[in-house]
Design a protein around this motif. Structure first.
Motif, short mmCIF file in Angstrom:
data_model
loop_
_atom_site.label_atom_id
_atom_site.label_comp_id
_atom_site.label_asym_id
_atom_site.label_seq_id
_atom_site.Cartn_x
_atom_site.Cartn_y
_atom_site.Cartn_z
N LEU A 1 5.93 18.09 -0.67
CA LEU A 1 7.16 18.79 -1.03
C LEU A 1 8.39 18.21 -0.35
CD1 LEU A 1 5.89 22.49 -0.95
CD2 LEU A 1 6.29 21.05 -2.96
N LEU A 2 8.22 17.71 0.87
CA LEU A 2 9.38 17.29 1.66
C LEU A 2 9.40 15.80 1.95
CD1 LEU A 2 9.42 20.23 4.25
CD2 LEU A 2 10.76 20.01 2.13
N ARG A 3 8.34 15.08 1.63
CA ARG A 3 8.27 13.67 2.00
C ARG A 3 8.41 12.78 0.77
NH1 ARG A 3 4.62 11.53 6.90
NH2 ARG A 3 5.90 9.73 7.37
N ALA A 4 9.37 11.88 0.80
CA ALA A 4 9.58 10.96 -0.32
C ALA A 4 8.47 9.91 -0.33
CB ALA A 4 10.94 10.28 -0.19
N PRO A 5 8.12 9.38 -1.51
CA PRO A 5 7.10 8.33 -1.56
C PRO A 5 7.59 7.07 -0.87
CG PRO A 5 8.15 8.63 -3.71
CD PRO A 5 8.60 9.75 -2.85
N ARG A 6 6.70 6.44 -0.12
CA ARG A 6 7.04 5.23 0.63
C ARG A 6 5.96 4.18 0.39
NH1 ARG A 6 6.74 6.55 6.39
NH2 ARG A 6 5.07 7.89 5.64
N VAL B 1 0.85 -1.19 0.00
CA VAL B 1 0.00 0.00 0.00
C VAL B 1 0.89 1.24 0.00
CG1 VAL B 1 -0.16 0.23 2.52
CG2 VAL B 1 -2.04 1.06 1.08
N MET B 2 0.40 2.32 -0.58
CA MET B 2 1.12 3.58 -0.55
C MET B 2 0.97 4.22 0.83
SD MET B 2 2.89 6.06 -1.94
CE MET B 2 2.89 5.66 -3.69
N ALA B 3 2.07 4.58 1.46
CA ALA B 3 2.02 5.22 2.77
C ALA B 3 1.52 6.64 2.64
CB ALA B 3 3.39 5.18 3.43
N PRO B 4 0.81 7.15 3.65
CA PRO B 4 0.31 8.53 3.59
C PRO B 4 1.45 9.54 3.54
CG PRO B 4 -0.77 7.28 5.34
CD PRO B 4 0.37 6.45 4.86
N GLY B 5 1.13 10.75 3.09
CA GLY B 5 2.10 11.82 3.10
C GLY B 5 2.71 12.14 1.76
N TRP B 6 2.35 11.39 0.72
CA TRP B 6 2.88 11.66 -0.60
C TRP B 6 1.72 11.72 -1.59
CZ3 TRP B 6 2.98 9.54 -5.48
CH2 TRP B 6 3.91 10.08 -6.37
N PRO B 7 1.69 12.65 -2.54
CA PRO B 7 2.77 13.58 -2.87
C PRO B 7 2.88 14.73 -1.88
CG PRO B 7 0.90 13.96 -4.30
CD PRO B 7 0.57 12.74 -3.49
#
Length: 293
Positions: free
Chosen positions: A89-94, A81-87
């Motif tokens: 400006l400062l957080r890389a996709p996880r 699953v895609m972790a929250p927080g992306w997209p």
């Protein structure tokens, strides 16, 4: 000046389907891409007939869940699953990947008299046997399914004040590591009870499997002859943020082969550990060409 109202029209405050509407708001961030394949169900139908002769009943959904567990174990990148927080400006996709495979099985049931969709979790599919999976599926077949303890949260969302209900729903999804206990790791839906040949939906997981009805369709054999066979159209929707098309195609090919060459081990011949070879090579080994699209 008052607005005209059409005769017989009324506004209904939606409560029993709040969980579905909240889910759709949350799932709007997915980037769904759709694939599909036709699966020759001859071998599975033969297994079902043998099981019925022994007093056992297996649904088509149970076979799909069984195959999904094995296939996703071989393709762990899709059990994620895609972790929250992306997209951002400062957080890389996880990406959060899960070891166990848990299906979120869509159910058409009534909640307090109103027809709605419930999501039942079927865990540990990577190692569960057919009988164990069927027992879990049967648990959700009764008329009182909505009253089961696991659907307490759904009933509560319909009673809470709207802002509180929306906040509670978001809080449950905040930690992606807990997602298997909420949404599972793969979504499975079937409309095979009607005249639906195929469909696609995005179930909030990296992969959603959608099964239509099993119907007699023409299948081209290895010798070029055409025969009627029971065929299931299986749709796979994947979240492009989590996996790419090649990985999704490999997974769907694996599912295709696992179901067409179904063997639960009772015959002493286990399924090959890797089904990612070419369709034509696989068809030649089995004496069958892939089912036509």
């Amino acid at each position: 000046m008052s607005k005209a109202t059409a005769p017989g029209a009324r506004t209904v405050v939606e409560r029993r389907r709040r969980h579905t509407l909240f889910f759709l708001e949350w799932a709007a961030g997915q980037r769904p891409v759709h694939l599909d394949t036709d699966i020759d169900m001859t071998r599975i139908q033969a297994h079902r007939a043998e099981a019925r002769a022994r007093g056992l009943r297996y649904s088509y959904v149970t076979y799909l869940l069984y195959a999904a567990g094995r296939a996703l174990e071989r393709h762990p990148e899709a059990n994620a699953v895609m972790a929250p927080g992306w997209p951002g400006l400062l957080r890389a996709p996880r990406i959060v990947r899960f070891e166990a495979v848990t299906a979120k099985l869509a159910l058409d049931r009534k909640v307090e008299g109103e027809r709605t969709v419930l999501s039942a979790l079927v865990p540990n599919l990577e190692r569960a046997g057919l009988r164990e999976i069927q027992q879990q599926v049967d648990r959700y077949r009764g008329q009182d399914t909505a009253e089961l303890p696991e659907f307490k949260g759904v009933r509560m969302l319909g009673r809470l004040p709207l802002p509180v209900a929306r906040t509670a729903f978001a809080a449950v999804l905040r930690d992606p590591r807990k997602r298997p206990a909420v949404f599972g790791t793969v979504s499975v839906s079937s409309l095979g009870h009607g005249s639906v040949d195929g469909f696609h939906s995005a179930g909030g997981t990296a992969v959603t499997l959608c099964a239509g009805r099993v119907a007699q369709r023409p299948v081209v054999r290895a010798d070029g002859s055409v025969a009627a066979a029971p065929v299931l159209r299986l749709g796979l929707t994947f979240d492009h943020r989590v996996i790419d098309g090649g990985a999704a195609a490999d997974l769907l090919t694996d599912l295709h082969h696992t179901m067409e060459a179904f063997d639960d081990g009772s015959s002493g011949q286990a399924c090959p550990p890797d089904h990612r070879g070419a369709d034509r090579d696989h068809g030649a080994r089995r004496g069958l060409e892939p089912s036509p699209r």
